[in-house]
Design an enzyme around this catalytic site. Structure first.
Site, mmCIF file in Angstrom:
data_model
loop_
_atom_site.group_PDB
_atom_site.id
_atom_site.type_symbol
_atom_site.label_atom_id
_atom_site.label_comp_id
_atom_site.label_asym_id
_atom_site.label_seq_id
_atom_site.Cartn_x
_atom_site.Cartn_y
_atom_site.Cartn_z
ATOM 1 N N THR A 183 0.725 -1.192 0.021
ATOM 2 C CA THR A 183 0.027 -0.008 0.041
ATOM 3 C C THR A 183 0.861 1.193 -0.014
ATOM 4 O OG1 THR A 183 -2.051 0.792 0.933
ATOM 5 C CG2 THR A 183 -0.350 0.264 2.401
ATOM 6 N N TYR A 244 -5.231 3.440 1.868
ATOM 7 C CA TYR A 244 -5.259 2.384 2.576
ATOM 8 C C TYR A 244 -6.663 1.660 3.271
ATOM 9 C CZ TYR A 244 -4.251 -1.480 5.684
ATOM 10 O OH TYR A 244 -4.273 -2.786 6.507
HETATM 11 N N1 LIG Z 1 -0.549 -4.945 11.087
HETATM 12 C C1 LIG Z 1 -1.532 -4.644 11.287
HETATM 13 O O1 LIG Z 1 -1.947 -4.047 12.515
HETATM 14 C C2 LIG Z 1 -3.107 -4.766 10.168
HETATM 15 C C3 LIG Z 1 -3.912 -4.032 10.886
HETATM 16 C C4 LIG Z 1 -5.173 -4.125 9.960
HETATM 17 C C5 LIG Z 1 -5.120 -4.973 8.841
HETATM 18 N N2 LIG Z 1 -3.970 -5.672 8.378
HETATM 19 C C6 LIG Z 1 -3.790 -6.368 7.239
HETATM 20 O O2 LIG Z 1 -3.420 -7.766 7.577
HETATM 21 C C7 LIG Z 1 -2.771 -8.317 6.459
HETATM 22 C C8 LIG Z 1 -1.333 -8.658 6.878
HETATM 23 O O3 LIG Z 1 -0.631 -7.498 7.604
HETATM 24 P P1 LIG Z 1 0.603 -7.644 8.638
HETATM 25 O O4 LIG Z 1 0.947 -6.446 8.993
HETATM 26 O O5 LIG Z 1 0.271 -8.880 9.565
HETATM 27 O O6 LIG Z 1 1.552 -8.248 7.721
HETATM 28 P P2 LIG Z 1 2.199 -9.635 7.791
HETATM 29 O O7 LIG Z 1 3.293 -9.964 8.882
HETATM 30 O O8 LIG Z 1 1.364 -10.778 7.472
HETATM 31 O O9 LIG Z 1 3.326 -9.506 6.343
HETATM 32 C C9 LIG Z 1 2.758 -9.580 5.038
HETATM 33 C C10 LIG Z 1 3.389 -10.192 4.192
HETATM 34 O O10 LIG Z 1 3.148 -10.240 2.651
HETATM 35 C C11 LIG Z 1 4.095 -10.372 2.147
HETATM 36 N N3 LIG Z 1 3.660 -9.763 0.825
HETATM 37 C C12 LIG Z 1 3.585 -8.585 0.110
HETATM 38 N N4 LIG Z 1 3.308 -8.258 -0.861
HETATM 39 C C13 LIG Z 1 3.403 -9.570 -1.621
HETATM 40 C C14 LIG Z 1 3.051 -9.907 -2.956
HETATM 41 N N5 LIG Z 1 2.984 -9.044 -3.955
HETATM 42 N N6 LIG Z 1 3.111 -11.175 -3.099
HETATM 43 C C15 LIG Z 1 3.297 -12.156 -2.021
HETATM 44 N N7 LIG Z 1 3.580 -11.735 -0.778
HETATM 45 C C16 LIG Z 1 3.627 -10.400 -0.338
HETATM 46 C C17 LIG Z 1 5.097 -9.398 2.608
HETATM 47 O O11 LIG Z 1 6.517 -10.029 2.072
HETATM 48 C C18 LIG Z 1 5.097 -10.110 4.042
HETATM 49 O O12 LIG Z 1 5.708 -11.240 4.481
HETATM 50 C C19 LIG Z 1 -2.786 -7.098 5.598
HETATM 51 O O13 LIG Z 1 -3.722 -7.544 4.481
HETATM 52 C C20 LIG Z 1 -2.953 -5.946 6.194
HETATM 53 O O14 LIG Z 1 -3.297 -4.950 5.449
HETATM 54 C C21 LIG Z 1 -2.636 -5.290 9.296
#
Ligand SMILES: NC(=O)c1ccc[n+]([C@@H]2O[C@H](COP(=O)([O-])OP(=O)(O)OC[C@H]3O[C@@H](n4cnc5c(N)ncnc54)[C@H](O)[C@@H]3O)[C@@H](O)[C@H]2O)c1
Length: 337
Positions: A183, A244
């Protein structure tokens, strides 16, 4: 009370007039009994209505065998084949892999090649993703078939190749978790064309492509679970998170609408909206948008563990959620209330 009755009488009169203008079976107020409605439905079926719309009742779909099972039996995913995009991610990705494999599923841990992630300028974690390493660890821990698959899960050709590889190597495809996201955050007014495109593709279009391609496997087999990871940011506006949040809200709406569209084909599409997740071994950012965002907002006064969110992902993937489709589950700890 009299006014309400007048209203009801008025609506009945309109219904009767409209009905009699368009149906072979005329109706009076006295004939609107249960029997009348059954005959009306039969008339609809006899005219081919059910076949035309494809929404007709199908008793054979009722999961009668679930009645005598315990909820823990219904949660069992033994034999199911799951794909988690971004599955090597230190936060929710790995938590989903572990929760699904922990319930017995075979899982594909899909993530970028380490060098591609490092070069993207979007890497969220200190160390690049290691899909193979995460898979090997989960396989050892849970004793199921967990494989690493490298590729770009947010581009059409990339996810097409990934799903083919997952299906071949796992021997099937039942569950897709759209977790990977890329994003752009910051002032909307100063975002470049590329930053806007990155947010649209990485947060909204990518999971939509993955879902569309997953249906090529799930529709013919008449079953499947798709779980989209959305966000509380899609419900609560926040400066700097406009792109986002807006794209995540789009993904939520897509989830609800598609859940309705493909539910009749046996494919259930649901989503979860986490608030702010952080685990004990992951240093929370103290400054900036992602650090400030949860503090003034949660009801539970803490970050959520990604594993708490992954509990719901696993539930939605299981037979315990057999009546759920087109649902977004808020997992924000009260952030959006
Ligand atoms: N972190 C938060 O607090 C939070 C809050 C609300 C929503 N989310 C959502 O939760 C989900 C996971 O977020 P997270 O922070 O836990 O991350 P995460 O730890 O699950 O990491 C995301 C992974 O996605 C991989 N990735 C990114 N682009 C990619 C691609 N094009 N192809 C394959 N892999 C790819 C990255 O290398 C990373 O390993 C996301 O959809 C995010 O928007 C996260």
């Amino acid at each position: 009370m009299n006014e309400i009755q007048t209203c009801i009488d008025f609506l009945k009169a309109i219904f009767i007039a409209l009905h009699n203008a368009t149906h072979a079976m005329p109706v009076t107020e006295g004939s609107m009994t249960e029997d009348f409605y059954l005959k009306l439905l039969q008339e609809y079926v006899d005219q081919g209505g059910g076949e035309r719309t494809g929404i007709w009742w199908d008793e054979s779909r009722i999961p009668l065998s679930s009645i005598d099972k315990s909820v823990s039996q219904l949660l069992d995913l033994t034999g199911k084949k799951a794909v988690v995009t971004g599955g090597a991610g230190a936060n929710l990705g790995q938590a989903c892999v572990n929760r699904l494999a922990g319930l017995g599923a075979d899982v594909a841990v899909v993530d970028l090649k380490p060098a591609v992630a490092a070069a993207s300028g979007q890497q969220r974690w200190a160390t690049p993703p290691d899909a193979h390493g995460v898979a090997a660890k989960a396989a050892k821990r849970w004793g199921t078939n967990v494989i690493g698959v490298e590729g770009n899960a947010l581009e059409w050709d990339g996810i097409d190749a990934i799903l083919r590889e997952c299906n071949d190597r796992l021997g099937g495809f039942d569950i897709l978790v759209n977790n990977a996201t890329m994003t752009s955050v910051g002032d909307f007014a100063s975002m470049s064309h590329d930053q806007l495109d990155n947010a649209i593709r990485g947060t909204l279009a990518g999971p939509i492509y993955a879902t569309r391609l997953a249906l090529e496997y799930m529709l013919p087999q008449g079953s499947g679970r798709i779980i989209n990871i959305c966000s509380a940011a899609g419900e609560t506006a926040m400066p700097g998170l406009t792109m986002y949040g807006a794209m995540k809200q789009g993904l939520s709406t897509f989830t609800r609408f598609l859940g309705k569209e493909v539910g009749r084909a046996g494919v259930h599409v649901n989503g979860v909206a986490p608030g702010s997740m952080w685990g004990p071994d992951r240093t929370p950012p103290v400054d900036g948008i992602s650090g400030l965002y949860p503090r003034s907002r949660t009801a539970i006064q803490r970050y959520e563990l990604p594993e708490e969110v992954a509990n719901m992902v696993a539930f939605l993937a299981s037979d315990a959620a057999s009546a759920m489709t087109g649902v977004m589950v808020d997992m924000s700890g009260g952030q959006t209330i």
